[in-house]
Design an enzyme around this catalytic site. Structure first.
Site, PDB file in Angstrom:
ATOM      1  N   THR A   1      -1.728   2.477   8.609  1.00 22.90           N
ATOM      2  CA  THR A   1      -3.303   3.114   8.559  1.00 22.90           C
ATOM      3  C   THR A   1      -4.453   2.066   8.720  1.00 22.90           C
ATOM      4  O   THR A   1      -4.160   1.128   7.898  1.00 22.90           O
ATOM      5  CB  THR A   1      -3.172   3.995   7.196  1.00 22.90           C
TER       6      THR A   1
ATOM      7  N   ASP B   1      -6.267  -2.651   5.275  1.00 28.86           N
ATOM      8  CA  ASP B   1      -7.731  -2.382   5.001  1.00 28.86           C
ATOM      9  C   ASP B   1      -7.844  -1.492   3.579  1.00 28.86           C
ATOM     10  O   ASP B   1      -8.884  -1.358   3.458  1.00 28.86           O
ATOM     11  CB  ASP B   1      -8.045  -1.663   6.248  1.00 28.86           C
TER      12      ASP B   1
ATOM     13  N   ASP C   1      -0.063  -2.800   8.162  1.00 28.73           N
ATOM     14  CA  ASP C   1      -0.366  -1.670   7.656  1.00 28.73           C
ATOM     15  C   ASP C   1      -0.702  -0.501   8.610  1.00 28.73           C
ATOM     16  O   ASP C   1      -1.496  -0.933   9.518  1.00 28.73           O
ATOM     17  CB  ASP C   1      -1.349  -1.647   6.605  1.00 28.73           C
TER      18      ASP C   1
END
Length: 785
Positions: free
Chosen positions: A303, A542, A301
């Site tokens: 970000t 996250d 991911d």
């Protein structure tokens, strides 16, 4: 869309004290590992310790202490296993405390962070996006509160919660905020037992351990008939000397049990946990080390993984003649409407302060599924309008001029949000209908300094990296391209992917490296598509939008600063949020798996030659060649001691399926060669009337040691200086045993004359040459990684 109740003050200090006195506390113990008692029992009370322990007791009854040395080795190995796992337990317990989230509980009108164990019945717990719900309760306040209960019900769609609705432990917040009153705490909570079990340190299913257990199970089946046959054979050969017959029988059975292999595997895993723990990496399940070693595809991911959580406002670009001052005030007002701002909103709030005269009537928190947030704002002139902030390509119709500018900025690696005003309400099925664009908010993401080197590591290790993000595809491609990711120049908008799990989806995911505008469900589907093509997939993330994919991936890796929900479902948590720790985890897994496979050959070669020697002895009706003390010397110098060091050596080879087949392909022929050489040498020595049983046994021991040391030299390749020293030290140890007088007497080993020792040595060397041929054949026959 939203509802709000007057803010409640929560319990008072006196009310909390009353509940604590009544035992109404969340007393579920934090279990990051097995208890000390469980560790001791699991290492001591094993099937193989029972077998070896029984044989040890028998030897203590019938024979001298020299023949019972194998029992002390088992005690030492078991002790090492206990100590290492206790070290791993301490590491995990400490890391679990560090990584434990602190729920925000409102008491006496003030919000404070508490540990889960401090929550009591009736507490008012505040919720925000990404929070995991750890106890059962009833919603008291809700502002666009959406809860994902997929971990409990399997239903992926978030549930919109209103005051009075129940919330269950094990679920987590995906959008909005609010608070709930706890109704069940401790073991009474719905998911308390599941949560406790899920957080445990485990030594459970993995291909490596299941493969070893399969081998050991078959070995056990062969032990009993072999032991009976060998005992009867030795009784017949030795006549009335039943003590000697039992010693010889035990000497034949003990080498058949590869008891150290199980313990060495546990020790290697435990040491891996300790090593990673020192790097602030929490391994929640030991098989995760093995699983990550088998990974050939990593889904990242963007970000929070490639980029840091923080962002900075680059500039504000007004659209369609909108006044920049109005846009700035609207942005400031939207910031006050978001109780739990994400990184983008926080960056906006840091620049644009809350304006005077603007009031929030209703708010909708950001959702990764719809990709926008908004609020109904009352402006100073009395007008009431809905303002939305989100992805331009989601809020604007195709072909709008602002999209071209947004794409151009996104291609530079910038994040672009559209601020717009609409006459529709937040409750409308399509709030963006009639949207009037006001401005583009341009944000610059902070790229992690270690991301580029980490991606290069994966490239060197032939591990494919796929960047999967909810952001604009061009923006994601620009960030990935700046880090040197292969294929970043051809990003794909996930909205063009097939909607169903089809071969076409798998083809697209395999072909591209960068994907933008990916929904949480699509992330999950993409992981499944890769797995359908035989890929072993790791997923990092996250945010709550990563949870579904983390849960389905072979290995889920969460950042320590991420949401509690991601940490709960991941097998590995990088507590220091350093993406560069991931290669260390991969390397540790490869070290453990590769080295255990390496040393498994040593143990299983011994098992095979011990079986062959036992069968040959039974058939030929001769005394078994060795006493238990001889097997102890051979095992210590050619297997036990070197295996411990080899298991800790560096190893970067990617783990592959087929562990059992690969090990047996070398161990079986090597064991047959070793057993045949030793028995041939033994029978030739027995044919010499000038020598006795001690000399004959010594000759056979010499031959078997040469062959076993040759096996060790093959397994130790490729050579490094320390490996050469290790093999040489084992050879020197054997020379001392055969030449030092007290060692000769203690182990009852003494070479007599020249003919038999020379014959035994030549047979050993000849067997070694045959081992080289077999090893080269096996190495060429096996597929290369």
């Amino acid at each position: 869309m939203t509802s709000t109740l007057p803010t409640r003050t929560g319990l008072s200090t006196a009310e909390v004290a009353e509940r604590v006195a009544r035992g109404e506390v969340n007393d579920v113990p934090l279990r990051s590992s097995r208890s000390t008692g469980e560790i001791v029992r699991s290492n001591v009370f094993t099937r193989f310790n029972a077998i070896i322990g029984t044989l040890f007791v028998v030897i203590m009854i019938v024979g001298p202490i020299q023949d019972g040395l194998f029992g002390f080795i088992i005690v030492a190995n078991t002790g090492i296993g206990i100590v290492q796992e206790l070290r791993a337990k301490q590491t995990l317990d400490n890391l679990a405390v560090i990584g434990e989230a602190k729920p925000r509980v409102r008491r006496d009108g003030a919000t404070r962070e508490l540990s889960n164990a401090e929550i009591v019945l009736g507490d008012l717990v505040e919720l925000g996006s990404g929070d995991k719900i750890t106890v059962d309760g009833e919603v008291a306040e809700a502002e666009g509160l959406e809860v994902d209960e997929s971990l409990l019900t399997g239903e992926a769609d978030p549930v919109l919660k209103h005051p009075g609705d129940p919330v269950l432990s094990g679920s987590f917040v995906v959008a909005g905020g609010g608070a709930f009153t706890t109704t069940k705490v401790g073991r009474a909570a719905y998911a308390a037992q599941l949560a406790e079990e899920a957080s445990r340190f485990t030594l459970v299913e993995s291909e490596l351990r299941s493969g070893i257990n399969t081998i050991l199970r078959y070995v056990t089946y062969l032990l009993i008939p072999t032991a009976i046959g060998l005992a009867l054979s030795q009784l017949y050969v030795n006549g009335s000397d039943w003590r000697e017959a039992i010693r010889r029988m035990v000497a034949g059975i003990v080498p058949m049990v590869p008891e150290g292999l199980v313990l060495l595997t546990s020790v290697a895993f435990a040491i891996g946990v300790v090593r990673l723990g020192r790097r602030q990496c929490l391994v929640q399940e030991l098989p995760a080390i093995e699983g990550l070693a088998r990974v050939d595809t990593v889904c990242l991911d963007k970000t929070g993984t490639l980029t840091e959580g923080g962002m900075d406002v680059e500039r504000l670009t007004p659209l369609d003649g909108a006044r920049p001052e109005t846009a700035e005030r609207a942005l400031g007002a939207l910031g006050t409407a978001d109780a739990r701002p994400n990184a983008s909103m926080q960056a906006i709030m840091d620049v644009y302060a809350a304006p005077d005269g603007w009031a929030v009537r209703e708010a909708a928190a950001f959702s990764s599924a719809r990709k926008w947030s908004g609020a109904e704002l009352a402006e100073p002139d009395g007008q009431v309008a809905t303002w939305l902030l989100g992805a331009p390509d989601v809020l604007l119709p195709a072909g709008h001029p602002a999209l071209a500018e947004a794409d151009e900025l996104g291609a530079q690696g910038l994040r672009v949000l559209l601020l717009g005003r609409t006459p529709t309400s937040l409750d409308d099925p399509d709030p963006a209908r009639g949207l009037m664009p006001q401005a583009l908010v341009v944000l610059r993401q902070r790229v992690r300094p270690d991301a580029a080197e980490t991606l290069r590591y994966f490239e060197r290790q032939n591990v494919s990296a796929k960047v999967i993000s909810g952001d604009n595809a061009l923006s994601v491609g620009a960030v990935a391209g700046s880090l040197g990711l292969p294929g970043a120049d051809d990003p794909m908008d996930a909205r063009r992917l097939p909607e169903e799990k089809t071969p076409a989806l798998a083809d697209a995911v395999e072909r591209h490296s960068v994907f933008g505008r990916v929904t949480p469900q699509q992330k999950r589907d993409m992981v499944g598509a890769l797995q359908s093509r035989g890929h072993h997939v790791a997923m990092t993330g996250d945010g709550v939008n990563d949870v579904l994919a983390l849960k389905d991936a072979d290995i889920g890796v969460a950042m320590g600063s991420g949401s509690e929900a991601t940490r709960a479902v991941a097998q590995i948590v990088l507590l220091d949020n350093r993406f560069s720790t991931l290669p260390l985890v991969v390397a540790e897994g490869r070290r453990v798996i590769g080295n255990i496979e390496r040393v498994a050959n040593l143990f299983l070669v011994k098992t095979v030659y011990a079986m062959l020697l036992a069968l040959a002895t039974i058939i030929c009706q001769v005394p078994y060649p060795f006493l238990p003390r001889h097997s102890t010397v051979l095992s210590a110098l050619t297997i036990g001691t070197p295996a411990f060091f080899l298991a800790l050596a560096p190893n970067n080879e990617r783990a592959r399926p087929g562990f059992v087949k690969r090990v047996l392909r070398f161990a079986v022929p090597a064991g047959i060669i070793a057993g045949a050489a030793a028995f041939t040498s033994y029978m030739l020595a027995r044919s010499d009337p000038a020598t006795g049983q001690v000399a004959d046994t010594s000759t056979a021991t010499l031959t078997l040691f040469i062959v076993a040391l040759w096996v060790l030299a093959i397994i130790a390749r490729p050579y490094a200086l320390w490996k050469v020293v290790l093999v040489a030290a084992m050879a020197l140890g054997f020379v001392l045993v055969m030449t030092v007088p007290w060692a000769q007497n203690f182990f009852q080993l003494q070479l007599v004359g020249v003919r038999d020792p020379l014959t035994g040595a030549l047979i050993g060397v000849g067997a070694g040459v045959l081992l080289e041929i077999v090893w080269r054949f096996v190495r060429n026959a096996l597929p290369q990684p």
